[in-house]
Design a protein around this motif. Structure first.
Motif, short mmCIF file in Angstrom:
data_model
loop_
_atom_site.label_atom_id
_atom_site.label_comp_id
_atom_site.label_asym_id
_atom_site.label_seq_id
_atom_site.Cartn_x
_atom_site.Cartn_y
_atom_site.Cartn_z
N ARG A 130 -4.20 -5.70 13.25
CA ARG A 130 -3.02 -4.83 13.39
C ARG A 130 -2.17 -4.79 12.12
NH1 ARG A 130 -0.39 -7.23 18.69
NH2 ARG A 130 1.30 -5.83 18.05
N THR A 131 -2.65 -5.43 11.04
CA THR A 131 -1.87 -5.49 9.80
C THR A 131 -1.49 -4.10 9.30
OG1 THR A 131 -3.07 -7.50 9.20
CG2 THR A 131 -1.79 -6.45 7.47
N GLY A 132 -2.41 -3.16 9.38
CA GLY A 132 -2.12 -1.80 8.94
C GLY A 132 -0.98 -1.17 9.72
N GLU A 133 -0.90 -1.45 11.04
CA GLU A 133 0.20 -0.93 11.86
C GLU A 133 1.53 -1.50 11.39
OE1 GLU A 133 -0.42 -1.59 16.03
OE2 GLU A 133 -2.58 -1.32 15.85
N TRP A 134 1.56 -2.80 11.07
CA TRP A 134 2.81 -3.41 10.60
C TRP A 134 3.29 -2.74 9.31
CZ3 TRP A 134 0.44 -9.00 10.51
CH2 TRP A 134 0.10 -9.38 11.81
N VAL A 135 2.35 -2.56 8.37
CA VAL A 135 2.71 -1.96 7.09
C VAL A 135 3.19 -0.52 7.28
CG1 VAL A 135 1.83 -1.23 4.84
CG2 VAL A 135 1.18 -3.47 5.77
N ASP A 136 2.53 0.23 8.15
CA ASP A 136 2.96 1.60 8.42
C ASP A 136 4.37 1.63 9.02
OD1 ASP A 136 0.60 2.61 7.47
OD2 ASP A 136 -0.33 2.87 9.45
N ASP A 137 4.70 0.65 9.86
CA ASP A 137 6.05 0.58 10.44
C ASP A 137 7.10 0.48 9.34
OD1 ASP A 137 5.11 0.68 13.00
OD2 ASP A 137 5.28 -1.47 13.38
N VAL A 138 6.88 -0.40 8.38
CA VAL A 138 7.85 -0.59 7.30
C VAL A 138 7.86 0.63 6.37
CG1 VAL A 138 8.41 -2.00 5.27
CG2 VAL A 138 7.73 -3.11 7.40
N ALA A 139 6.69 1.20 6.14
CA ALA A 139 6.61 2.36 5.24
C ALA A 139 7.35 3.57 5.80
CB ALA A 139 5.14 2.71 4.98
N GLN A 140 7.64 3.59 7.10
CA GLN A 140 8.42 4.69 7.67
C GLN A 140 9.85 4.66 7.13
OE1 GLN A 140 7.67 6.47 11.07
NE2 GLN A 140 5.55 5.99 10.77
N SER A 141 10.34 3.44 6.81
CA SER A 141 11.71 3.30 6.30
C SER A 141 11.74 3.12 4.79
CB SER A 141 12.40 2.08 6.94
OG SER A 141 12.36 2.15 8.34
N VAL A 142 10.74 2.46 4.25
CA VAL A 142 10.68 2.18 2.81
C VAL A 142 9.49 2.95 2.24
CG1 VAL A 142 10.54 0.42 1.03
CG2 VAL A 142 11.64 -0.11 3.21
N SER A 143 9.76 4.08 1.66
CA SER A 143 8.68 4.91 1.11
C SER A 143 8.01 4.21 -0.06
CB SER A 143 9.25 6.26 0.66
OG SER A 143 8.22 7.08 0.14
N MET A 144 6.67 4.25 -0.10
CA MET A 144 5.91 3.55 -1.14
C MET A 144 4.98 4.51 -1.86
SD MET A 144 4.92 0.06 0.95
CE MET A 144 6.06 -0.59 2.19
N THR A 145 4.65 4.15 -3.09
CA THR A 145 3.76 4.99 -3.88
C THR A 145 2.35 4.94 -3.32
OG1 THR A 145 3.32 3.13 -5.38
CG2 THR A 145 5.09 4.65 -6.00
N GLU A 146 1.54 5.92 -3.71
CA GLU A 146 0.15 5.98 -3.24
C GLU A 146 -0.60 4.71 -3.61
OE1 GLU A 146 -3.79 8.87 -3.64
OE2 GLU A 146 -1.89 9.44 -4.58
N GLY A 147 -1.28 4.14 -2.67
CA GLY A 147 -2.04 2.93 -2.90
C GLY A 147 -1.28 1.65 -2.59
N SER A 148 0.04 1.74 -2.48
CA SER A 148 0.85 0.53 -2.25
C SER A 148 0.59 -0.07 -0.87
CB SER A 148 2.34 0.85 -2.41
OG SER A 148 2.67 1.08 -3.76
#
Length: 300
Positions: free
Chosen positions: A190-208
């Motif tokens: 589920r690691t990808g789900e966790w990262v996607d959750d944070v990326a909803q608030s903290v926009s990251m560059t491609e590949g980050s």
């Protein structure tokens, strides 16, 4: 009628069951063990001693460390992997363990379950209770003569890693607790789900996000740090301006960490990025030196 505002300690009264469990592929296998009355009495005494030790609570946080004689407390929702818990909770409905299983299985944990189903408490230890089971020969001294022991020898104490009630967790050994319930393959998937959750608030560059996922799956320390970040209220409300101001305040370069309004994550800066988001970076009040906290506990 009981007062719902009064804190109720873990229950140590009622039927007692002993369970062991091991991993089999992606599944968990549990087995029950019959215990004689005197053994049950001793296990209950160990459970009572563990409950009596719950005198210095602190709220659980993924990046906090336990201090001496303290324990963490949390709601049951903190548990992330229910598979082990569901198997252990079957208690005496599980098949009885065989001697062959006890000798040859690599036991993940053992648990003492006390009470009836609606008020049952689990006292869990991430350790096999079986001692010397794999030695080629074990002997005991009886009447001046060494006699061979052909069955596994069990040893118990009152040092449990977690006490789990129907509504609450009491965590006495954080590393062991997380090893049982937060680091299984099912959870890491589920690691990808966790990262996607944070990326909803903290926009990251491609590949980050891909770099984050890869790093978190293999690095236990950074995974715990990220899980703490994921729960921080300020991260859910983060704006690019807030992030840039925090970067500058900590003496870091915005150009190194941001591309426009997006956060840059690289293999070499993952730890720094997580420290920044988790408010682990600080400036000494006297020296004005820049520091990073390895762990922290809220004072509020």
């Amino acid at each position: 009628m009981s007062d719902p505002t009064v804190e109720v300690p873990p229950n140590t009264r009622g039927p007692l069951h002993l369970v062991v469990a091991w991993a089999s592929g992606k599944s968990i296998v549990g087995r029950s063990l019959k215990v004689a009355e005197d053994v049950a009495d001793s296990l209950r005494m160990h459970a009572e001693a563990a409950v009596a030790s719950l005198t210095s609570p602190a709220p659980y946080a993924a990046d906090a460390d336990l201090e001496d004689d303290s324990h963490f407390e949390a709601e049951r929702s903190v548990l992330m992997d229910e598979l082990l818990l569901e198997e252990v909770a079957k208690a005496n409905s599980l098949p009885l363990a065989t001697i062959d299983e006890l000798r040859h299985r690599n036991l993940l944990c053992h648990a003492v379950l006390i009470g009836r189903a609606d008020n049952r408490c689990m006292f869990v230890r991430k350790r096999s209770p079986i001692q010397l089971a794999k030695k080629s020969m074990i002997a005991t001294l009886m009447d001046g003569t060494l006699d061979r022991v052909s069955t596994p020898i069990f040893a118990f104490d009152d040092r449990y890693d977690a006490i789990i009630t129907p509504t609450k967790l009491f965590i006495l050994n954080k590393n062991a607790f997380e090893g049982l319930f937060k680091e299984s393959e099912a959870i890491l998937a589920r690691t990808g789900e966790w990262v996607d959750d944070v990326a909803q608030s903290v926009s990251m560059t491609e590949g980050s996000t891909e770099i984050l996922v890869s790093t978190l799956r293999r690095n236990q320390f950074l995974r715990r740090k990220f899980l703490a970040v994921r729960e921080r209220p300020h991260v859910k409300q983060m704006t690019p301006r807030m992030l840039k101001e925090e970067i500058v305040r900590n003496g870091l370069s915005v150009d190194d960490l941001m591309m426009g309004d997006q956060l840059i994550v690289t293999p070499s800066n993952v730890k720094l990025v997580l420290q920044l988001l988790n408010e682990d970076l600080f400036i000494g009040g006297f020296t004005q030196g820049h520091y990073a906290a390895g762990s922290k506990r809220s004072m509020s």
